[in-house]
Scaffold this active site. Structure first.
Site, PDB file in Angstrom:
ATOM      1  N   GLU A 321      37.394  39.465  38.242  1.00 16.84           N
ATOM      2  CA  GLU A 321      36.874  40.624  38.791  1.00 16.84           C
ATOM      3  C   GLU A 321      35.543  40.848  38.487  1.00 16.84           C
ATOM      4  O   GLU A 321      34.550  41.484  39.440  1.00 16.84           O
ATOM      5  CB  GLU A 321      37.775  41.638  38.133  1.00 16.84           C
ATOM      6  CG  GLU A 321      37.533  42.863  38.937  1.00 16.84           C
ATOM      7  CD  GLU A 321      37.857  44.426  38.647  1.00 16.84           C
ATOM      8  OE1 GLU A 321      39.139  44.071  38.064  1.00 16.84           O
ATOM      9  OE2 GLU A 321      37.457  45.357  38.447  1.00 16.84           O
ATOM     10  N   THR A 359      38.069  47.448  36.625  1.00 15.37           N
ATOM     11  CA  THR A 359      39.554  48.168  36.913  1.00 15.37           C
ATOM     12  C   THR A 359      40.580  48.318  35.602  1.00 15.37           C
ATOM     13  O   THR A 359      41.163  49.041  35.876  1.00 15.37           O
ATOM     14  CB  THR A 359      39.919  47.989  38.205  1.00 15.37           C
ATOM     15  OG1 THR A 359      40.310  46.839  38.314  1.00 15.37           O
ATOM     16  CG2 THR A 359      39.107  48.112  39.492  1.00 15.37           C
ATOM     17  N   ASN A 419      44.768  43.565  32.249  1.00 17.06           N
ATOM     18  CA  ASN A 419      45.523  44.948  31.785  1.00 17.06           C
ATOM     19  C   ASN A 419      46.726  44.869  30.863  1.00 17.06           C
ATOM     20  O   ASN A 419      47.179  45.687  30.319  1.00 17.06           O
ATOM     21  CB  ASN A 419      45.820  45.599  33.292  1.00 17.06           C
ATOM     22  CG  ASN A 419      47.115  45.095  33.900  1.00 17.06           C
ATOM     23  OD1 ASN A 419      48.363  45.515  33.631  1.00 17.06           O
ATOM     24  ND2 ASN A 419      46.996  44.160  34.702  1.00 17.06           N
TER      25      ASN A 419
HETATM   26  S1  SF4 Z   1      45.462  46.695  38.434  1.00 17.92           S
HETATM   27 FE1  SF4 Z   1      46.421  46.808  40.437  1.00 17.92          FE
HETATM   28  S2  SF4 Z   1      45.831  48.820  41.578  1.00 17.92           S
HETATM   29 FE2  SF4 Z   1      44.632  48.374  39.667  1.00 17.92          FE
HETATM   30  S3  SF4 Z   1      42.709  47.419  40.462  1.00 17.92           S
HETATM   31 FE3  SF4 Z   1      44.021  45.832  39.783  1.00 17.92          FE
HETATM   32  S4  SF4 Z   1      45.221  45.066  41.548  1.00 17.92           S
HETATM   33 FE4  SF4 Z   1      44.434  47.213  42.174  1.00 17.92          FE
END
Ligand code: SF4
Length: 508
Positions: A321, A359, A419
């Site tokens: 990203e 993100t 994440n």
């Molecule tokens: S975690 Fe999911 S909603 Fe958030 S930016 Fe990444 S793909 Fe998009």
């Protein structure tokens, strides 16, 4: 302390297990239960009458599939005698622990029969889905009388090295050696057996961007047929990637690996404009699965750069990203990974500094870096709305809510999932031991010993089914109570790219 009852049909099997359990005899009772289903049933009745705390079956078995080798270990996920089937839900935990101990181990179904089977019968039994055959496990499991139970069988013969062959002696010796080496894992399994409270962080698992990206690949496969090329992992999860590969997707690192004129999907993490230009130059049929919330950050980068700002991107070097976003305006952007990096920013005009964020960052860490930027450049401009997406924010809030109440937190997600990694760190910052696991087989039994409340969270790219498998595996260690800890509900959905909308509509 609870006692483990270990059933071994033959004397040599009992001896191998006792030797492997050398220093654990205080809480382990190894019992020779006799050869064949009739003796096994009689022994099971005696054991059940004593209401064992937990029960393990250990012995040798015949392998039914060609990928099993003599000396391999099979941990029964279920055992059937053709009439009754008993699930052994903690099998993935034990198979994973055996592999970490350096042994070849597989979790899978075992079938119990009432006599030695010959070559042609192997195929018939394998057709039922069983991967190993023995003559005692099914009746012996009745001895558990509802307590947690596990079965480990070491392979002494295979279709390629059948039981009625001269090689049965070395096969048997190899199996007994593996059984002895597996015995300490049985003891660790016993130490992890307990009743537990499971706190399930909610929201967890797939976000709208991940669901959309997976749907795009599935629809592309339906519409254009296999293979569909995908640049980079569509989302950072090993299970998702493996499932889509099964369906015909081919994952590549760069467009150079995609044949001319082929179909290619860009992953949810986004691509730089240069990648789009290369796809156009090559005449590739490209479908973009970039999450709209990542695309929003790209648009902000373009806007700030066009307005003459130096754009500081708060994020992690090497993440796809970040590479894609930096590619929007390489000359006007700088990556900031830590507050220390802020000192290295050299804007042409200190009044024109902007910052954006990856993100999937941890909100508390990213805001600390943003503070360092505004401290050095008081006029610095941030994003119009939060760059850290709703899914990342919600999952971090949810993991914080369970961490404070848990002895240990398990986060479902792959090691390259940003994440998911941030969820582990968030739980650890709350003072709770936390571990990232791709699936139940990654859970180390030692993490569970003494833990009566276990928190379970899942990154935005981890399939919900993985959480189900983890819960089921923990249920194999004793009674569980589950509690959903809900901090938010999510209803966001993103539209599909125009190339695939009709395809989706046709499928209803
Ligand atoms: S975690 Fe999911 S909603 Fe958030 S930016 Fe990444 S793909 Fe998009």
């Amino acid at each position: 302390m609870s006692q483990l009852t270990v059933c071994a049909p033959l004397g040599v099997e009992a001896r191998a297990l006792r030797r492997g359990l050398a220093d654990r005899h205080d809480h382990v009772q190894v019992t020779r239960t006799g050869y064949g289903p009739v003796r096994a049933a009689a022994a099971a009745a005696r054991i059940a009458a004593s209401a064992p705390d937990m029960l393990a079956v250990g012995g040798v078995a015949g392998g039914l599939t060609n990928d099993l080798r003599v000396g391999d270990l099979v941990v029964a996920s279920e055992v059937t005698d053709g009439v009754t089937t008993v699930q052994c839900a903690s099998a993935p935990l034990v198979a994973g622990e055996l592999r970490r101990a350096g042994l070849r181990a597989t979790a899978g179904p075992i079938v119990t029969v009432d006599r030695l089977v010959r070559g042609y019968e192997h195929a018939q039994l394998a057709a039922t889905g069983a991967i190993a055959v023995d003559m005692e496990s099914a009746p012996l499991l009745a001895g558990a009388a509802g307590s947690p139970a596990i079965v480990i069988r070491a392979i002494s013969d295979t279709p390629a090295q059948p039981v009625f062959s001269p090689r049965i002696v070395p096969g048997g010796l190899a199996a007994l050696r593996s059984l002895r080496q597996a015995a300490p894992v049985l003891a660790r399994w016993a130490e992890a057996v307990a009743e537990r409270h499971l706190l399930l962080a909610s929201p967890r698992s797939f976000c709208a961007g991940v669901e959309r990206a997976i749907e795009i690949v599935e629809l592309a496969l339906q519409r254009y047929g296999a293979p569909v090329y995908v640049r980079k992992q569509i989302v950072h999860n090993a299970t998702v990637v493996a499932d889509l590969e099964q369906a015909g997707a081919i994952f590549v690192d760069e467009l150079g690996e995609v044949p001319d004129g082929a179909m290619v999907v860009f992953s949810a993490h986004g691509v730089s404009p240069e990648v789009r230009r290369e796809a156009a130059r090559r005449g590739l049929d490209a479908v973009d699965a970039t999450c709209p919330l990542v695309a929003k950050v790209h648009a902000e980068a373009r806007r700030f750069a066009a307005d003459g700002y130096l754009v500081a991107l708060i994020g992690h070097a090497g993440h796809e990203e970040v590479d894609g976003t930096l590619g929007e305006a390489p000359d006007a952007m700088a990556l900031v990974e830590t507050a220390g990096d802020v000192a290295r920013l050299q804007p042409a005009d200190p009044s024109k500094v902007a910052y954006l964020m990856q993100t999937t960052l941890a909100a508390d860490e990213a805001s600390g870096i943003a503070d360092a930027i505004t401290e050095r450049f008081p006029g610095a401009t941030g994003p119009g709305s939060d760059d850290i997406c709703y899914a990342t924010t919600n999952r971090q809030r949810a993991v914080r809510a369970i961490a404070s109440r848990s002895d240990v937190v398990l986060v479902a997600g792959s090691v390259n999932s940003s994440n998911s990694q941030r969820l582990v760190e968030t739980a650890q910052r709350a003072g709770t031991a936390a571990y990232l696991v791709d699936g139940a087989e990654d859970i180390q039994l030692g993490w569970l010993t003494g833990a009566s409340t276990i928190g379970i969270a899942a990154g935005a790219s981890a399939p919900p089914a993985i959480v189900g498998q983890i819960v089921a595996a923990l249920g194999g260690l004793g009674e569980i109570q589950t509690e959903d800890v809900v901090v938010a509900t999510e209803s966001i959905q993103f539209g599909l790219p125009k190339e695939l909308r009709q395809q989706a509509a046709d499928l209803g």
